[in-house]
Design an enzyme around this catalytic site. Structure first.
Site, short mmCIF file in Angstrom:
data_model
loop_
_atom_site.label_atom_id
_atom_site.label_comp_id
_atom_site.label_asym_id
_atom_site.label_seq_id
_atom_site.Cartn_x
_atom_site.Cartn_y
_atom_site.Cartn_z
N THR A 126 0.69 -0.65 0.27
CA THR A 126 0.06 0.06 0.18
C THR A 126 0.74 1.37 0.17
O THR A 126 2.01 1.17 0.58
CB THR A 126 -0.95 0.27 1.03
OG1 THR A 126 -1.81 -1.36 1.37
CG2 THR A 126 -1.90 1.11 1.25
N ARG A 185 -13.33 -8.74 -1.38
CA ARG A 185 -12.52 -7.84 -0.01
C ARG A 185 -12.12 -6.95 -0.20
O ARG A 185 -11.42 -5.90 -0.98
CB ARG A 185 -11.54 -8.59 0.21
CG ARG A 185 -11.02 -8.58 1.24
CD ARG A 185 -9.14 -7.98 1.35
NE ARG A 185 -9.05 -7.25 2.34
CZ ARG A 185 -7.60 -6.85 2.45
NH1 ARG A 185 -7.44 -5.75 1.78
NH2 ARG A 185 -7.14 -7.06 3.62
N ASP A 210 -8.06 -1.89 5.27
CA ASP A 210 -8.05 -1.23 6.42
C ASP A 210 -7.92 0.40 5.58
O ASP A 210 -8.52 1.52 6.08
CB ASP A 210 -7.32 -1.29 6.86
CG ASP A 210 -5.95 -1.23 6.22
OD1 ASP A 210 -5.78 -2.22 5.69
OD2 ASP A 210 -5.16 -0.28 6.64
N GLY A 250 -0.12 -2.87 5.78
CA GLY A 250 -0.49 -4.16 6.61
C GLY A 250 -1.67 -5.01 6.77
O GLY A 250 -2.17 -4.59 5.79
N GLY A 287 -4.71 -5.84 6.18
CA GLY A 287 -5.77 -4.60 7.00
C GLY A 287 -7.08 -5.51 7.56
O GLY A 287 -7.27 -4.74 8.44
N1 ASP Z 1 -3.07 -2.94 4.56
C1 ASP Z 1 -3.69 -3.34 3.14
C2 ASP Z 1 -5.24 -3.88 2.60
O1 ASP Z 1 -5.09 -4.74 3.66
C3 ASP Z 1 -2.75 -3.90 2.35
C4 ASP Z 1 -1.42 -3.22 2.67
O2 ASP Z 1 -1.47 -2.19 3.17
O3 ASP Z 1 -0.37 -3.65 1.80
O4 ASP Z 1 -5.27 -3.87 1.62
#
Ligand code: ASP
Length: 291
Positions: free
Chosen positions: A161, A189, A192, A212, A214
């Site tokens: 992200t 899906r 966060d 992270g 999510g």
């Molecule tokens: N937090 C993001 C998600 O769960 C994934 C990421 O941070 O790469 O969609």
């Protein structure tokens, strides 16, 4: 000249691999911070700097967001993004948006041109079309397919992200987050990243963007938790972010976040192996790093 400091922070995702060379990402993030510094020094609004920086992060294909996003289990690309304006607490977000080049641009349009905060799926796409936002004509050509690179693992692709926070000369904070979500996620899906209070937050005192696992960031309400620990609990930013990440860890999640206050304090903690991140501190120092 005023005493109000300017500052800016970027993340390009948690979960990098120690064995990989991230010099392109480090250079790219540094260049974006330098560009942002010029604009903030010239009086640009934090919100504009955040959006434009995330547009560049999305367009680069270097991160698991925008062009670099990885597909869901059906092989389709459903992207999430969010934006929040500190002084007004206006927010805009899109979730599971397919077919549009810049999810953060769509999030800004939701904030500025609807009475809503979050549009999802087909409704988000119909809105993006109605606003004339740039459509992806050929997904096979548009996405960089970094996930097909044999050097990349699902673990790395799961957390890429991007996010940006800025503090401008008027003292305004803004925050934005954009993602392809997690590799191989179920269709529909949503993580966060597009949820204010989970993967993004900005009020008049604190701005946060997360990356992270999510599901755990949602369950720990990480972004709001950080802001509220500072606002209502009087905690330092470092203590608030460490405590929120400890809750993620207790839920068996990992990741990281960036956080910035209206006084120019900033932190970039993570409990993953590393986190692509860069910052402009109020004293002019610039940092860009992964580990
Ligand atoms: N937090 C993001 C998600 O769960 C994934 C990421 O941070 O790469 O969609």
């Amino acid at each position: 000249m005023t005493d109000q400091p300017i500052a800016m922070v970027i993340h390009g995702g948690a979960g990098p691999l120690k064995s990989r060379d991230y010099s392109r990402e480090v250079d790219h993030m540094r260049a974006l911070i330098e560009a942002g510094r010029e604009r903030l020094n010239a009086g640009a609004a934090a919100l504009d700097v955040v959006v434009d920086t995330i547009v560049a992060l999305e367009a680069s294909g270097l991160y698991v967001a925008g062009r670099g996003a990885s597909p869901n289990s059906d092989g389709l690309y459903e992207l999430d993004a969010s934006l929040m304006d500190g002084p007004t607490r206006r927010a805009g977000a899109v979730a599971a948006l397919a077919g549009y080049a810049s999810p953060i641009t769509a999030a800004r349009a939701v904030m500025e041109h609807t009475p809503h905060v979050l549009l999802a799926g087909n409704g988000a796409a119909a809105f993006a079309a109605a606003r004339g936002l740039e459509a992806i004509a050929d997904p096979a050509a548009w996405f960089t397919h970094a996930w097909r690179d044999p050097g990349k693992t699902a673990a790395e692709l799961a957390t890429g992200t991007v996010g940006c926070l800025a503090l401008d000369r008027s003292g305004a904070l803004a925050a934005g987050t954009s993602t392809g979500g997690v590799f191989g996620k179920m269709p529909g899906r949503v993580g966060d990243s597009p949820i204010p209070g989970a993967g993004v937050w900005a009020d008049d005192a604190v701005a946060v963007s997360c990356t992270g696992a999510g599901e755990m960031f949602i369950r720990a309400a990480v972004a709001a938790q950080v802001a509220f620990r500072v606002r209502f609990g009087g905690e330092t930013l470092a203590r608030a972010t460490d405590a929120a990440l400890a809750e993620v860890k207790a839920l068996n999640g990992d990741g990281g976040l960036i956080a910035l206050t209206a006084r120019g304090e900033l932190v970039m903690p993570y409990n993953s192996a590393g986190m692509k991140r860069a910052a402009l501190y109020p004293d002019g120092r610039i940092v860009s790093a992964v580990f």
